[in-house]
Scaffold this motif. Structure first.
Motif, PDB file in Angstrom:
ATOM      1  N   GLU A 133      12.454   9.750  -8.464  1.00 17.55           N
ATOM      2  CA  GLU A 133      11.392  10.740  -8.267  1.00 17.55           C
ATOM      3  C   GLU A 133      10.005  10.110  -8.399  1.00 17.55           C
ATOM      4  OE1 GLU A 133      12.151  14.005 -10.912  1.00 17.55           O
ATOM      5  OE2 GLU A 133      13.840  14.678  -9.665  1.00 17.55           O
ATOM      6  N   ARG A 134       9.897   9.211  -9.375  1.00 16.62           N
ATOM      7  CA  ARG A 134       8.608   8.531  -9.573  1.00 16.62           C
ATOM      8  C   ARG A 134       8.285   7.659  -8.346  1.00 16.62           C
ATOM      9  NH1 ARG A 134       3.503   8.261 -11.041  1.00 16.62           N
ATOM     10  NH2 ARG A 134       2.865   6.291 -11.970  1.00 16.62           N
ATOM     11  N   VAL A 135       9.271   6.968  -7.802  1.00 21.12           N
ATOM     12  CA  VAL A 135       9.057   6.136  -6.612  1.00 21.12           C
ATOM     13  C   VAL A 135       8.613   7.008  -5.442  1.00 21.12           C
ATOM     14  CG1 VAL A 135      10.225   4.714  -4.868  1.00 21.12           C
ATOM     15  CG2 VAL A 135      10.584   4.246  -7.308  1.00 21.12           C
ATOM     16  N   LEU A 141       1.658   9.141  -3.010  1.00 18.18           N
ATOM     17  CA  LEU A 141       0.289   8.875  -3.457  1.00 18.18           C
ATOM     18  C   LEU A 141      -0.452   7.922  -2.523  1.00 18.18           C
ATOM     19  CD1 LEU A 141       0.146   8.169  -7.308  1.00 18.18           C
ATOM     20  CD2 LEU A 141      -1.317   9.716  -6.014  1.00 18.18           C
ATOM     21  N   VAL A 142       0.251   6.900  -2.031  1.00 14.87           N
ATOM     22  CA  VAL A 142      -0.413   5.911  -1.183  1.00 14.87           C
ATOM     23  C   VAL A 142      -0.318   6.274   0.298  1.00 14.87           C
ATOM     24  CG1 VAL A 142      -0.147   4.051  -2.849  1.00 14.87           C
ATOM     25  CG2 VAL A 142       1.612   4.367  -1.082  1.00 14.87           C
ATOM     26  N   GLY A 143       0.123   7.496   0.580  1.00 15.15           N
ATOM     27  CA  GLY A 143       0.076   7.989   1.947  1.00 15.15           C
ATOM     28  C   GLY A 143       1.196   7.512   2.844  1.00 15.15           C
ATOM     29  N   LEU A 144       2.335   7.101   2.253  1.00 15.29           N
ATOM     30  CA  LEU A 144       3.437   6.639   3.106  1.00 15.29           C
ATOM     31  C   LEU A 144       4.581   7.640   3.196  1.00 15.29           C
ATOM     32  CD1 LEU A 144       3.657   2.834   2.295  1.00 15.29           C
ATOM     33  CD2 LEU A 144       3.057   3.881   4.466  1.00 15.29           C
ATOM     34  N   GLY A 159      -1.413  -3.161   6.942  1.00 10.91           N
ATOM     35  CA  GLY A 159      -2.068  -2.111   6.171  1.00 10.91           C
ATOM     36  C   GLY A 159      -1.059  -1.326   5.345  1.00 10.91           C
ATOM     37  N   GLN A 160       0.112  -1.060   5.922  1.00 14.22           N
ATOM     38  CA  GLN A 160       1.165  -0.336   5.187  1.00 14.22           C
ATOM     39  C   GLN A 160       1.670  -1.160   4.016  1.00 14.22           C
ATOM     40  OE1 GLN A 160       3.763   0.334   8.574  1.00 14.22           O
ATOM     41  NE2 GLN A 160       3.428   2.548   8.408  1.00 14.22           N
ATOM     42  N   ARG A 161       1.778  -2.467   4.228  1.00 12.72           N
ATOM     43  CA  ARG A 161       2.239  -3.326   3.127  1.00 12.72           C
ATOM     44  C   ARG A 161       1.241  -3.318   1.981  1.00 12.72           C
ATOM     45  NH1 ARG A 161       5.112  -8.452   6.126  1.00 12.72           N
ATOM     46  NH2 ARG A 161       4.770  -7.341   8.067  1.00 12.72           N
ATOM     47  N   GLN A 162      -0.054  -3.295   2.331  1.00 10.92           N
ATOM     48  CA  GLN A 162      -1.031  -3.250   1.244  1.00 10.92           C
ATOM     49  C   GLN A 162      -0.882  -1.918   0.493  1.00 10.92           C
ATOM     50  OE1 GLN A 162      -2.188  -5.200  -0.781  1.00 10.92           O
ATOM     51  NE2 GLN A 162      -3.907  -6.228   0.202  1.00 10.92           N
ATOM     52  N   ARG A 163      -0.532  -0.850   1.192  1.00 10.14           N
ATOM     53  CA  ARG A 163      -0.264   0.429   0.506  1.00 10.14           C
ATOM     54  C   ARG A 163       0.927   0.297  -0.443  1.00 10.14           C
ATOM     55  NH1 ARG A 163      -2.733   5.021   3.085  1.00 10.14           N
ATOM     56  NH2 ARG A 163      -3.835   4.312   4.944  1.00 10.14           N
ATOM     57  N   LEU A 164       1.964  -0.416   0.002  1.00  9.26           N
ATOM     58  CA  LEU A 164       3.143  -0.602  -0.857  1.00  9.26           C
ATOM     59  C   LEU A 164       2.776  -1.382  -2.119  1.00  9.26           C
ATOM     60  CD1 LEU A 164       5.688  -1.564   1.951  1.00  9.26           C
ATOM     61  CD2 LEU A 164       5.662   0.576   0.656  1.00  9.26           C
ATOM     62  N   VAL A 165       1.966  -2.426  -1.938  1.00 11.24           N
ATOM     63  CA  VAL A 165       1.541  -3.241  -3.073  1.00 11.24           C
ATOM     64  C   VAL A 165       0.735  -2.374  -4.054  1.00 11.24           C
ATOM     65  CG1 VAL A 165       0.062  -5.171  -3.737  1.00 11.24           C
ATOM     66  CG2 VAL A 165       1.584  -5.397  -1.779  1.00 11.24           C
ATOM     67  N   ILE A 166      -0.091  -1.499  -3.513  1.00  8.55           N
ATOM     68  CA  ILE A 166      -0.876  -0.601  -4.362  1.00  8.55           C
ATOM     69  C   ILE A 166       0.054   0.357  -5.114  1.00  8.55           C
ATOM     70  CG2 ILE A 166      -2.599   1.259  -4.353  1.00  8.55           C
ATOM     71  CD1 ILE A 166      -3.916  -0.217  -1.950  1.00  8.55           C
ATOM     72  N   ALA A 167       1.062   0.874  -4.417  1.00  4.85           N
ATOM     73  CA  ALA A 167       2.011   1.785  -5.067  1.00  4.85           C
ATOM     74  C   ALA A 167       2.696   1.095  -6.243  1.00  4.85           C
ATOM     75  CB  ALA A 167       3.050   2.267  -4.053  1.00  4.85           C
ATOM     76  N   ARG A 168       3.082  -0.160  -6.048  1.00  2.00           N
ATOM     77  CA  ARG A 168       3.747  -0.882  -7.130  1.00  2.00           C
ATOM     78  C   ARG A 168       2.790  -1.103  -8.308  1.00  2.00           C
ATOM     79  NH1 ARG A 168       6.062  -6.655  -5.877  1.00  2.00           N
ATOM     80  NH2 ARG A 168       3.814  -6.927  -5.767  1.00  2.00           N
ATOM     81  N   GLN A 193      -9.187   2.337   5.907  1.00  2.00           N
ATOM     82  CA  GLN A 193      -8.115   3.183   5.359  1.00  2.00           C
ATOM     83  C   GLN A 193      -7.797   2.784   3.921  1.00  2.00           C
ATOM     84  OE1 GLN A 193      -4.664   2.984   7.931  1.00  2.00           O
ATOM     85  NE2 GLN A 193      -5.810   3.511   9.765  1.00  2.00           N
ATOM     86  N   ILE A 194      -7.710   1.484   3.676  1.00  2.00           N
ATOM     87  CA  ILE A 194      -7.344   1.012   2.332  1.00  2.00           C
ATOM     88  C   ILE A 194      -8.494   1.262   1.348  1.00  2.00           C
ATOM     89  CG2 ILE A 194      -6.684  -1.031   0.970  1.00  2.00           C
ATOM     90  CD1 ILE A 194      -4.438   0.012   2.785  1.00  2.00           C
ATOM     91  N   LEU A 195      -9.733   1.057   1.790  1.00  2.00           N
ATOM     92  CA  LEU A 195     -10.875   1.351   0.907  1.00  2.00           C
ATOM     93  C   LEU A 195     -10.888   2.825   0.531  1.00  2.00           C
ATOM     94  CD1 LEU A 195     -13.704  -0.802   2.549  1.00  2.00           C
ATOM     95  CD2 LEU A 195     -12.626  -1.178   0.321  1.00  2.00           C
ATOM     96  N   ASN A 196     -10.669   3.686   1.506  1.00  2.00           N
ATOM     97  CA  ASN A 196     -10.630   5.125   1.216  1.00  2.00           C
ATOM     98  C   ASN A 196      -9.535   5.448   0.207  1.00  2.00           C
ATOM     99  OD1 ASN A 196     -12.692   5.526   3.013  1.00  2.00           O
ATOM    100  ND2 ASN A 196     -11.446   6.448   4.617  1.00  2.00           N
TER     101      ASN A 196
END
Ligand SMILES: Nc1ncnc2c1ncn2[C@@H]1O[C@H](COP(=O)(O)OP(=O)(O)O)[C@@H](O)[C@H]1O
Ligand SMILES: Nc1ncnc2c1ncn2[C@@H]1O[C@H](COP(=O)(O)OP(=O)(O)O)[C@@H](O)[C@H]1O
Ligand code: SF4
Ligand SMILES: [Mg+2]
Ligand SMILES: [Mg+2]
Lengths: 332, 328
Positions: A133-135, A141-144, A159-168, A193-196
């Motif tokens: 559930e947390r995952v 949260l990171v929009g994926l 860009g999606q990978r950077q979102r994954l890294v942020i999620a982790r 997108q990532i800055l936002n």
């Protein structure tokens, strides 16, 4: 005033370098050479300067990914440089790092859901359904979206990978994230997108960022306070609006004037400071001001006496002999 | 103004059957700086490589012409092209270090470039090489002549590349992201250098970049590329004044600016560049475009002239330009 979240004092990181294997002369790269600053909860501190000025070394030292040579780093009141392994493990739960290259930051063989949940699983904080559930929550949260959890890193764009890294990095709900050039490798359209996302996450979750970038426009966009580094030294620290409205150090002035403005008329009309030459070798011992070899205003004393970082009338801290101190400026 | 020195007509480049450059046309006037902008992968480098006939093995020119000094570079023999390359028309790349020969000194590389086209005695060529290094602002040029590329910084390698590219006084210089790998202070030095050399020699420049600031600083005219096509063309002041293609508008607005409120949500271009295999019948930007209509999805908009020196490939360009007048 409450105690700052992070307080770095006179931090030094010197890397030993070999000068040829028969040589007995020991040389050091003074990558970070006496840096001090503080960062409050929920704030963003921008760290800017040309490549090689020590930004990554400083970021890594905060998490003790590299060992500081001297100085202290207080995080939530504890000295990061003094704790043992167990203490470091405990502190690192609250401080995370995001790097420039999202490709090498993710294990290619791990489904992304597992990679994101790993910090929670390894620390035994969550398992089973609660972990899943947390995952799912982190992916959202990171929009994926949670439906991506079973896919592998290569199936995602940069860009999606950077979102994954942020999620982790968010998994353990850290108080501080050190972001080392997180948007520099991304295309302009993905960068925004990532800055936002980073701005929105901070507003929602309240963590602090140390945001490293060589791009002053990005630094201005995201930071509350800005540290300008040159050759391992801090040359200016100020609140964002003060720094950009009235840069005081000649290096900060040159950096800002070097940004080409996306407005042809303003760009043609603007006063430019073009610095001569390049960064001096970081292994050469330094006398005087670190910037004196390139400074358009350098005087004799600049070559011999190192200027201290002092508070000026605007509230900025500047290390330059030619900027009058606060008291003198007020008297004048 | 004088007529065009370089005319690209309906140029196409194919890689494994995909048209990564898909029928683009433009002309470069004498002494003019033409910027080509767009996100990575939109075909900017392939356009430059095609003009220079330096395409990677997998790619080939699949149509069109490149008219330069009375010849079609797309058709002439390689031997003829070799005589022009680095002589009448030159290219500098993004990665200065990797485009120099690591095993040759700076002097040898410069002298080789000079001798390839203007054979001279060794001492004459060496004197010319030294003068070129001085012209591109390299301090202590005599010492640098004896050095290898690994002994130079990125900014210095780029200066050497420019010295080599300009040694034979070409009439056209193609510069593919020449400052992208450099720090801003070094970028400012290199851009000043290019401006000075341009005014001294009258060389025309085709400048490829993704940085709208560099465009504003350097260009007379701008082409915006998207997915292998030109989507907008305009004089630099006109383009910044009003954008007639949504892609140009978003490209300009999505970057943080020094004069905009910080932390405010930046406009974004949703999604990513479509893969060439996935291109359908309509506008290539349709999947990401905030102005999209049924017409856009059904029929690809051609690049049409909408004012003197100004063209756009968008069905709704008037609506787009009007929307741009409202501050975002
Ligand atoms: N592991 C290392 N060993 C020796 N020198 C290093 C090491 N890492 C970085 N450096 C040197 O330290 C200086 C600062 O580097 P870095 O912190 O990466 O700067 P930045 O991130 O600002 O580009 C540079 O001169 C760099 O070459
Ligand atoms: N050596 C190559 N082999 C196969 N495809 C390539 C090669 N180089 C570029 N491409 C493809 O060609 C298209 C255009 O690339 P390029 O001209 O390099 O774009 P840009 O310079 O605008 O970033 C891209 O889709 C890219 O993936
Ligand atoms: S033609 Fe339509 S989809 Fe294409 S850019 Fe214009 S409005 Fe957008
Ligand atoms: Mg770094
Ligand atoms: Mg390219």
């Amino acid at each position: 005033m409450t105690a700052p979240l992070l307080e770095v004092q006179d931090l030094k990181v010197h890397y030993p370098v070999r000068t040829g294997w028969l040589s007995r002369r020991k040389l050091f790269v003074r990558a970070v050479d006496g840096v001090s600053f503080a960062l409050g909860r929920g704030e963003t501190l921008g760290l800017v300067g040309e490549s090689g000025c020590g930004k990554s070394t400083l970021g890594n030292a905060i998490l003790r990914i590299v060992e500081p040579t001297a100085g202290s780093i207080r995080f939530k009141g504890e000295d990061v440089t003094a704790v043992d392994r167990g203490g470091l493990h405990r502190l690192r739960r609250h401080m995370q790092m995001i790097f420039q290259d999202p490709y090498s930051s993710l294990n290619p063989k791990l489904p992304v859901g597992e990679a994101i949940g790993e910090p929670l699983r390894v620390r035994g904080l969550l398992k089973g359904r609660a972990l899943a559930e947390r995952v799912a929550e982190l992916l959202t949260l990171v929009g994926l979206g949670p439906e991506h959890r079973g896919r592998y890193p290569h199936e995602f764009s940069g860009g999606q990978r950077q979102r994954l890294v942020i999620a982790r990095a968010l998994a353990l709900s850290p108080d501080l994230i050190v972001c080392d050039e997180p948007v520099s490798a991304l295309d302009v359209s993905i960068r925004s997108q990532i800055l936002n996302l980073l701005v929105a996450l901070q507003q929602r979750l309240g963590m602090a960022y140390v945001f490293i970038s060589h791009d002053l426009s990005v630094i201005r966009h995201i930071s509350d306070r800005v540290v300008v580094m040159y050759l391992g030294h801090v040359v200016e620290v100020a609140d964002r609006d003060v720094l950009f409205a009235r840069p005081l150090h000649p290096y900060t002035q040159a950096l800002i004037s070097a940004i080409p403005l996306p407005d042809p008329q303003a760009q043609r009309a603007k006063r430019r400071i073009i610095l001569k030459g390049e960064l001096p070798s970081p292994t050469e011992p330094l006398t005087g001001c670190p910037f004196h070899t390139r400074c358009p205003l350098a005087e004799d004393r600049c070559r011999h006496v190192k200027p201290a970082l002092e508070r000026k009338a605007s509230g900025a801290y500047v290390a330059c002999h030619l900027v009058p101190p606060a008291a003198a400026a007020a008297a004048a | 103004m004088a007529g065009p020195i370089l005319t690209v007509a309906d140029l196409a480049v194919a890689i494994a059957g995909r048209r990564v450059v898909d029928g683009i046309s433009f002309a470069v006037k004498t002494g003019e700086t033409l910027a080509i902008v767009g996100e990575s992968g939109c075909g900017k480098s392939m356009t430059a490589f095609a003009i220079m006939r330096l395409l990677p093995q997998a790619a080939r020119i699949s149509g069109g012409a490149v008219l330069f000094e009375g010849r079609d570079l797309a058709r002439i023999a390689e031997s003829e092209m070799k005589a022009l390359r680095g002589n009448r028309i030159s290219l500098i790349f993004q990665e200065p270090a990797s485009s120099l020969d690591p095993l040759m000194t700076v002097a040898d590389q410069l002298i080789e470039a000079i001798n390839a086209h203007k054979p001279a005695s060794h001492s004459e060529a060496a004197a010319h090489a030294l003068a070129m290094l001085r012209a591109v602002g390299i301090a202590d040029p005599a010492r640098r002549m004896r050095q290898y590329p690994f002994e130079l910084s990125g900014g210095m390698c780029q200066r050497v590349m420019i010295a080599i590219a300009l040694a034979c006084r070409p009439s056209v210089l193609l510069a593919d992201e020449p400052t992208t790998a450099l720090d801003v202070t070094i970028q400012a030095q290199i851009l000043e250098l290019m401006k000075r050399l341009r005014s001294e020699t009258g060389t025309s420049i085709v400048l490829i970049t993704h940085d709208m600031g560099v465009v504003a600083d350097m260009a007379d005219r701008v082409l915006v590329m998207y997915a292998g096509r030109i989507v907008e063309e305009a004089a630099v002041d006109d383009l910044f004044q009003a954008q007639h293609h949504p892609y140009t508008m978003l490209l300009m607005r999505s970057v943080p600016r020094l004069d905009a409120p910080p932390k405010r949500a930046l406009p974004v271009i949703e999604g990513t560049v479509p893969s060439y295999a996935a291109l359908g019948t309509g506008c290539r930007f349709a999947s990401r475009c905030p102005f999209v209509s049924e017409h856009c999805r059904a029929e690809e908009p051609p690049l049409r002239q909408i004012a003197p020196g100004r063209a756009t490939a968008c069905w709704h360009h008037e609506r787009v330009a009007a929307a741009g007048m409202v501050p975002a």
